[in-house]
Design an enzyme around this catalytic site. Structure first.
Site, PDB file in Angstrom:
ATOM      1  CE  LYS A 143      17.467 -38.805  39.498  1.00 40.78           C
ATOM      2  NZ  LYS A 143      17.922 -38.238  40.826  1.00 40.78           N
ATOM      3  CD  GLN A 149      17.280 -36.270  44.015  1.00 39.08           C
ATOM      4  OE1 GLN A 149      17.393 -37.505  43.211  1.00 39.08           O
ATOM      5  NE2 GLN A 149      17.641 -35.284  43.213  1.00 39.08           N
ATOM      6  CG  ASP A 193      23.293 -40.806  42.865  1.00 40.82           C
ATOM      7  OD1 ASP A 193      23.062 -40.264  41.788  1.00 40.82           O
ATOM      8  OD2 ASP A 193      22.810 -40.597  43.809  1.00 40.82           O
TER       9      ASP A 193
HETATM   10  N1  GUN Z   1      20.721 -33.961  43.168  1.00 43.11           N
HETATM   11  C1  GUN Z   1      21.141 -33.312  41.894  1.00 43.11           C
HETATM   12  N2  GUN Z   1      21.558 -34.114  41.156  1.00 43.11           N
HETATM   13  C2  GUN Z   1      21.520 -35.516  41.830  1.00 43.11           C
HETATM   14  C3  GUN Z   1      22.269 -36.563  41.417  1.00 43.11           C
HETATM   15  O1  GUN Z   1      22.797 -36.835  40.520  1.00 43.11           O
HETATM   16  N3  GUN Z   1      22.212 -37.497  42.339  1.00 43.11           N
HETATM   17  C4  GUN Z   1      21.461 -37.378  43.427  1.00 43.11           C
HETATM   18  N4  GUN Z   1      21.136 -38.384  44.232  1.00 43.11           N
HETATM   19  N5  GUN Z   1      20.961 -36.202  44.010  1.00 43.11           N
HETATM   20  C5  GUN Z   1      21.072 -35.101  43.079  1.00 43.11           C
END
Ligand code: GUN
Length: 293
Positions: A52, A96, A119
């Site tokens: 990312k 995350q 998110d």
């Molecule tokens: N862990 C797995 N998928 C995601 C996501 O889309 N966002 C975040 N913040 N953590 C994750």
């Protein structure tokens, strides 16, 4: 003709659109900013946040990453989020998941300002999705699946959709997106899960299957109606003695068996995965646009 949905190519199209919007913001003196927060050293989370960060940089989003030790308390993490919520150079915040067990994920997601919740996990944004209020942020993975369906020309209105898995990150928001009374939605959605009596019977009548339950190769050929569209969200590590590190990543769909009968199918990797990042970048540029209006 191939029946593969090329998630990488579609993600690149979206990145180009997003980059254009980032440039337009820059012309107005606005630098889109995204803050990543990672707690502990979960190897998968390191990889995801790294990808990312790289994409942010490529598109012109200024990202910052804070890595906190495993022993970080919930109060310390909340203090960081409060600081990021107040920082005008940060338009989006991504904490995350998964977080260490001593931290309550729901409390953390609810602490992020809904305006910066790229998110889409804050209760306000979850509520807006349920209500069909499009001013909120939609979680990136189900939004990415939706976008793949739209850009592949799949007819969603009136379709029988079976979503496998009822997680907050994919299954539940996926069902909510597709059942809305709205353009590119209006599907009849069945959400099946570990307590569903006959999963295969539901799958067999689906026009569209979204597999997001996290079980390697769960969806077999005899569960798929010929011509159905199969979207594979799963990321599962399985042993593979022929691989360098002794394992490999596979989806929730038995791809080799299902591909010949599917109308359209996402490869995995290279299907849904790239779209999650594309949607995150798009959410971030939207957050920056709204904040700088
Ligand atoms: N862990 C797995 N998928 C995601 C996501 O889309 N966002 C975040 N913040 N953590 C994750």
């Amino acid at each position: 003709m191939t029946n593969l949905i090329d998630g990488r190519a579609i993600a690149e199209q979206i990145h180009a659109e997003t980059a254009h919007r980032i440039t337009a913001l820059k012309a107005r003196g606005v630098q889109a900013g995204l803050a990543f927060v990672r707690v502990g050293e979960d190897p998968a989370s390191r990889v995801y946040v790294g990808m990312k960060e790289k994409t942010s940089e490529r598109l012109g989003i200024k990202s910052t990453t804070t890595v906190l030790p495993d022993a970080t308390t919930q109060a310390e993490l909340l203090a960081l989020i409060t600081q990021l919520n107040a920082d005008p150079s940060c338009h989006g915040i991504l904490v995350q998941a998964p977080l260490p067990a001593h931290i309550d994920q729901a409390v953390i997601f609810a602490a992020v300002s809904p305006a910066k919740d790229v998110d889409g996990f804050h209760p306000v944004n979850v509520g807006k999705l349920m209500l069909g209020d499009t001013t909120g942020f939609v979680p990136c993975t189900p939004a990415g699946v939706h976008e793949l369906l739209i850009r592949s020309g799949v007819k969603i209105a009136g379709a029988e959709v079976v979503v496998l898995g009822r997680g907050n990150i994919v299954g539940k928001p996926m069902a909510a997106i597709l059942c809305q009374k709205a353009k590119h939605a209006d599907a009849t959605v069945t959400l099946v899960h570990s307590r569903t009596r006959d999963v295969a019977a539901h799958c067999r009548r689906a026009d569209i299957i979204v597999a997001a339950m996290g079980v390697a190769h769960f969806v077999k050929a005899d569960m798929v109606r010929p011509g159905a569209v199969v979207m594979d969200v799963g990321v599962n590590r399985i042993p593979d003695p022929t691989a360098k590190n002794g394992s490999r990543l596979v989806g929730d769909v038995d791809f080799a068996a299902v591909q010949p009968i599917a109308g359209l199918i996402t490869p995995n990797p290279g299907g849904v995965g790239p779209m999650t990042i594309a949607m995150l970048m798009r959410n971030t540029v939207r957050a920056a646009e709204v904040a700088s209006r």
